[in-house]
Motif scaffolding. Structure first.
Motif, PDB file in Angstrom:
ATOM      1  N   GLY A 382       0.895  -1.092  -0.046  1.00 43.80           N
ATOM      2  CA  GLY A 382      -0.072   0.020  -0.018  1.00 43.80           C
ATOM      3  C   GLY A 382       0.857   1.209   0.008  1.00 43.80           C
ATOM      4  N   PHE A 383       0.894   1.904  -0.961  1.00 46.92           N
ATOM      5  CA  PHE A 383       1.683   3.075  -1.372  1.00 46.92           C
ATOM      6  C   PHE A 383       1.536   4.416  -0.172  1.00 46.92           C
ATOM      7  CE2 PHE A 383       3.546   3.055  -5.625  1.00 46.92           C
ATOM      8  CZ  PHE A 383       3.825   1.914  -5.504  1.00 46.92           C
ATOM      9  N   ASN A 384       0.449   4.465   0.251  1.00 46.83           N
ATOM     10  CA  ASN A 384       0.176   5.371   1.296  1.00 46.83           C
ATOM     11  C   ASN A 384       0.744   4.949   2.672  1.00 46.83           C
ATOM     12  OD1 ASN A 384      -1.143   6.889  -0.791  1.00 46.83           O
ATOM     13  ND2 ASN A 384      -3.150   7.097   0.257  1.00 46.83           N
ATOM     14  N   LEU A 385       0.755   3.736   2.803  1.00 46.55           N
ATOM     15  CA  LEU A 385       1.368   3.078   4.039  1.00 46.55           C
ATOM     16  C   LEU A 385       2.915   3.500   3.931  1.00 46.55           C
ATOM     17  CD1 LEU A 385      -0.588  -0.209   4.303  1.00 46.55           C
ATOM     18  CD2 LEU A 385      -1.249   2.070   5.340  1.00 46.55           C
ATOM     19  N   PHE A 386       3.681   3.170   3.013  1.00 47.48           N
ATOM     20  CA  PHE A 386       4.893   3.438   3.119  1.00 47.48           C
ATOM     21  C   PHE A 386       5.053   5.050   3.182  1.00 47.48           C
ATOM     22  CE2 PHE A 386       5.250  -0.264   0.015  1.00 47.48           C
ATOM     23  CZ  PHE A 386       5.599  -1.081   1.196  1.00 47.48           C
ATOM     24  N   VAL A 387       4.220   5.881   2.670  1.00 49.19           N
ATOM     25  CA  VAL A 387       4.544   7.415   2.713  1.00 49.19           C
ATOM     26  C   VAL A 387       4.528   7.656   4.365  1.00 49.19           C
ATOM     27  CG1 VAL A 387       3.846   9.627   2.328  1.00 49.19           C
ATOM     28  CG2 VAL A 387       3.892   8.072   0.519  1.00 49.19           C
ATOM     29  N   LEU A 388       3.395   7.043   4.751  1.00 47.04           N
ATOM     30  CA  LEU A 388       3.247   7.559   6.261  1.00 47.04           C
ATOM     31  C   LEU A 388       4.097   6.945   7.230  1.00 47.04           C
ATOM     32  CD1 LEU A 388      -0.729   7.526   6.349  1.00 47.04           C
ATOM     33  CD2 LEU A 388       0.503   9.309   6.737  1.00 47.04           C
ATOM     34  N   LEU A 391       6.942   9.230   7.433  1.00 49.05           N
ATOM     35  CA  LEU A 391       6.508  10.460   8.027  1.00 49.05           C
ATOM     36  C   LEU A 391       6.553  10.232   9.643  1.00 49.05           C
ATOM     37  CD1 LEU A 391       4.039  11.887   5.760  1.00 49.05           C
ATOM     38  CD2 LEU A 391       6.461  12.604   6.107  1.00 49.05           C
ATOM     39  N   THR A 392       6.070   9.060  10.101  1.00 39.30           N
ATOM     40  CA  THR A 392       5.988   8.825  11.735  1.00 39.30           C
ATOM     41  C   THR A 392       7.009   7.993  12.249  1.00 39.30           C
ATOM     42  OG1 THR A 392       4.348   6.813  11.012  1.00 39.30           O
ATOM     43  CG2 THR A 392       3.469   9.050  10.963  1.00 39.30           C
ATOM     44  N   GLY A 393       7.582   7.042  11.427  1.00 41.11           N
ATOM     45  CA  GLY A 393       8.628   6.201  11.787  1.00 41.11           C
ATOM     46  C   GLY A 393       8.250   4.895  12.420  1.00 41.11           C
ATOM     47  N   ARG A 394       6.656   4.728  12.596  1.00 40.39           N
ATOM     48  CA  ARG A 394       5.730   3.342  12.963  1.00 40.39           C
ATOM     49  C   ARG A 394       6.240   2.291  11.819  1.00 40.39           C
ATOM     50  NH1 ARG A 394       6.041   4.690  18.203  1.00 40.39           N
ATOM     51  NH2 ARG A 394       5.084   6.677  18.479  1.00 40.39           N
ATOM     52  N   ASN A 395       5.832   1.179  12.400  1.00 39.34           N
ATOM     53  CA  ASN A 395       6.094   0.116  11.166  1.00 39.34           C
ATOM     54  C   ASN A 395       4.717  -0.036  10.394  1.00 39.34           C
ATOM     55  OD1 ASN A 395       4.018  -2.092  12.460  1.00 39.34           O
ATOM     56  ND2 ASN A 395       5.321  -1.756  14.393  1.00 39.34           N
ATOM     57  N   ILE A 396       5.018  -0.845   9.466  1.00 36.37           N
ATOM     58  CA  ILE A 396       3.891  -0.967   8.540  1.00 36.37           C
ATOM     59  C   ILE A 396       2.499  -1.481   8.979  1.00 36.37           C
ATOM     60  CG2 ILE A 396       4.284  -3.197   7.548  1.00 36.37           C
ATOM     61  CD1 ILE A 396       3.777  -0.093   5.332  1.00 36.37           C
ATOM     62  N   LEU A 397       2.567  -2.525   9.945  1.00 35.67           N
ATOM     63  CA  LEU A 397       1.303  -2.906  10.653  1.00 35.67           C
ATOM     64  C   LEU A 397       0.521  -1.972  11.411  1.00 35.67           C
ATOM     65  CD1 LEU A 397       2.535  -6.581  11.234  1.00 35.67           C
ATOM     66  CD2 LEU A 397       1.078  -5.987   9.307  1.00 35.67           C
ATOM     67  N   ALA A 402      -4.205   1.409  11.985  1.00 32.14           N
ATOM     68  CA  ALA A 402      -4.769   2.676  11.744  1.00 32.14           C
ATOM     69  C   ALA A 402      -5.712   3.254  10.835  1.00 32.14           C
ATOM     70  CB  ALA A 402      -3.859   3.645  12.309  1.00 32.14           C
ATOM     71  N   ALA A 403      -5.151   2.659   9.518  1.00 25.84           N
ATOM     72  CA  ALA A 403      -6.100   2.779   8.333  1.00 25.84           C
ATOM     73  C   ALA A 403      -7.292   2.075   7.976  1.00 25.84           C
ATOM     74  CB  ALA A 403      -5.160   2.968   7.079  1.00 25.84           C
ATOM     75  N   PHE A 404      -7.434   0.991   8.890  1.00 22.34           N
ATOM     76  CA  PHE A 404      -8.311  -0.056   8.564  1.00 22.34           C
ATOM     77  C   PHE A 404      -9.734   0.398   8.754  1.00 22.34           C
ATOM     78  CE2 PHE A 404     -11.021  -3.906   9.710  1.00 22.34           C
ATOM     79  CZ  PHE A 404     -10.971  -4.510   8.575  1.00 22.34           C
ATOM     80  N   PRO A 405     -10.324   1.428   9.588  1.00 22.36           N
ATOM     81  CA  PRO A 405     -11.658   1.817   9.671  1.00 22.36           C
ATOM     82  C   PRO A 405     -11.891   2.579   8.219  1.00 22.36           C
ATOM     83  CG  PRO A 405     -10.456   2.074  11.757  1.00 22.36           C
ATOM     84  CD  PRO A 405      -9.361   1.652  10.839  1.00 22.36           C
ATOM     85  N   PHE A 406     -10.961   3.311   7.730  1.00 24.25           N
ATOM     86  CA  PHE A 406     -11.048   3.847   6.556  1.00 24.25           C
ATOM     87  C   PHE A 406     -11.309   3.245   5.238  1.00 24.25           C
ATOM     88  CE2 PHE A 406      -9.513   6.807   9.904  1.00 24.25           C
ATOM     89  CZ  PHE A 406     -10.449   7.888   9.720  1.00 24.25           C
ATOM     90  N   PHE A 407     -10.604   2.052   5.475  1.00 18.42           N
ATOM     91  CA  PHE A 407     -10.858   0.937   4.175  1.00 18.42           C
ATOM     92  C   PHE A 407     -12.144   0.505   4.301  1.00 18.42           C
ATOM     93  CE2 PHE A 407     -11.035  -3.486   3.173  1.00 18.42           C
ATOM     94  CZ  PHE A 407     -10.358  -3.647   1.890  1.00 18.42           C
TER      95      PHE A 407
END
Length: 431
Positions: A382-388, A391-397, A402-407
């Motif tokens: 997920g390209f947006n996941l890589f960008v974030l 930016l945040t330093g958090r791991n991809i999972l 955090a993005a799942f409700p918006f999915f």
């Protein structure tokens, strides 16, 4: 060679080339060459040359590099910072407060960038440090940004809609206008979710800032005028029939340069960087489109799409069942490929099935874009996941959770446009 054996060989070859890390454009061309050599006696060189030239020499595609360049100019200007300053005072009294800045900011920037990753990077750079400093919960901060940044794919001028229009010979202007109401629908769903979350979790939000008088709010909102004017100029000229998408893109670039110069952020360095970045992105997309065009013609020679469409037709699937199957298919594809590659890779096989099922191909374009938006926030690619993540330093999972409700909200939007197709088709019908 039987058509089923040929299909199996081509599918295995595709996964092999993509798995080896070969560029998507080379993979598409290689697959087309293999299909022509194994499945037909047509002259390979002639078909390859005429197809690539014919599909590259398209005036409609001239809008693509121009809109990309417009987004790159604004990405490097102070207009995005002005946008945050102008929006923030109006969000303080909404449930969820400044979390809404991510949503509205992404919606506005999406309307001038056309890119999901650029929207996530630009709005994220502005909002993440500010929201973190004020004490907003990180999970909602990341989630709102991940979900709303995908609007860059849908709200016109959308790069992926230009690609879909070129690949399927649809009117790009009508596709642009068709994306407006679904884009507003997604913004409304995101805002509603954040407002409900804010009402239920008020204790997790920081104290509201001192309330600004109306005059001060209006004074700060003046900084939104340039970017809103740019959006109105580009989209309004297309809707009114004054300009084609290509003409509007040229006007957009001129206005973006003028606004960037007026804000003092247009320098020789930013101009050169924006132009080079737009050139590289445009060349990559054009190369992929050329490969996809050749693959489409090669597949037509082999008869695989017609056979597949006939097979699907023989299953007597209802349009709803077909759309459900395609949703799963596109989301899985989007887990491994970027959105543009998904669209150009699948149109040659999918479109005959869609047309045979009686589904409006313009409506289907918006459907595909929303599904591709969903795949932008699904791991592992997920390209947006890589960008974030960067930016945040958090791991991809963590970012994906955090993005799942918006999915899920995008899935709801998808269901709504299936039940009420007029959400997509009403505005184009008024052009």
């Amino acid at each position: 060679m039987s058509i089923f054996l040929l299909s199996g060989i081509l599918l295995a070859l595709l996964f092999l080339m993509l798995g080896l890390g070969l560029w998507v454009a080379f993979s598409l061309m290689g697959l087309g060459v293999a299909a022509m050599m194994l499945g037909t006696s047509a002259p390979l060189g002639t078909v390859l040359a005429t197809t690539i030239w014919g599909n590259s020499n398209s005036w409609a595609l001239a809008a693509l590099p121009l809109f990309i360049w417009m987004g790159e100019i604004l990405f490097r200007s102070r207009l995005s910072e002005d946008m945050f300053t102008g929006l923030a005072p109006w969000m303080e009294r909404l449930p969820g407060r400044l979390l809404h800045v991510n949503i509205f900011g992404s919606g506005i920037f999406a309307a001038v960038s056309g890119s999901s990753a650029a929207t996530a990077a630009t709005i994220g750079k502005l909002s993440i440090p500010e929201l973190k400093r004020r004490g907003y919960p990180e999970r909602m901060m990341i989630g709102t940004l991940a979900g709303s940044a995908t609007l860059g794919l849908l709200i016109p001028p959308s790069i992926i809609l230009i690609v879909y229009g070129a690949a399927t010979e649809q009117s790009i202007a009508r596709l642009f206008i068709a994306g407006v109401l679904p884009g507003i629908l997604l913004i409304a769903l995101f805002v509603g979710y954040v407002a409900i979350w804010g009402l239920m979790n008020g204790d997790k939000l920081p104290q509201a800032d001192e309330r600004l008088p109306l005059g001060e709010k209006l004074r700060r909102s003046r900084r939104l005028i340039p970017i809103v004017g740019l959006i109105a100029g580009v989209i309004g000229s297309i809707y009114a029939g004054i300009a084609s998408p290509t003409d509007a893109a040229a006007v957009g670039v001129a206005l973006a340069l003028l606004l960037s110069w007026g804000s003092g952020s247009l320098t020789r360095q930013t101009f050169t960087e924006g132009l080079m970045s737009a050139t590289m992105t445009s060349c990559m997309i054009a190369f992929i489109l050329a490969g996809a065009a050749f693959l489409t013609v090669a597949m037509g020679f082999t008869g695989i799409p017609a056979m597949l469409a006939e097979w699907i037709g023989g299953m007597n699937l209802s349009p709803y069942a077909l759309l459900a199957a395609l949703t799963v298919f596109f989301v899985i594809m989007g887990c491994f490929l970027d959105g543009i590659s998904v669209v150009v890779l699948t149109t040659s096989v999918i479109m005959p099935m869609v047309e045979k099922a009686g589904i409006d191909t313009m409506w289907f374009g918006i459907f595909v874009v929303i599904v591709v938006e969903m795949s932008q926030i699904t791991p592992p690619v997920g390209f947006n996941l890589f960008v974030l993540q960067s930016l945040t330093g958090r791991n991809i999972l963590t970012v994906a959770r955090a993005a799942f409700p918006f999915f899920l909200l995008m899935l709801l939007a998808l269901a709504l446009i299936v039940m009420f197709p007029g959400i997509v088709t009403w505005l184009p019908s008024k052009m």
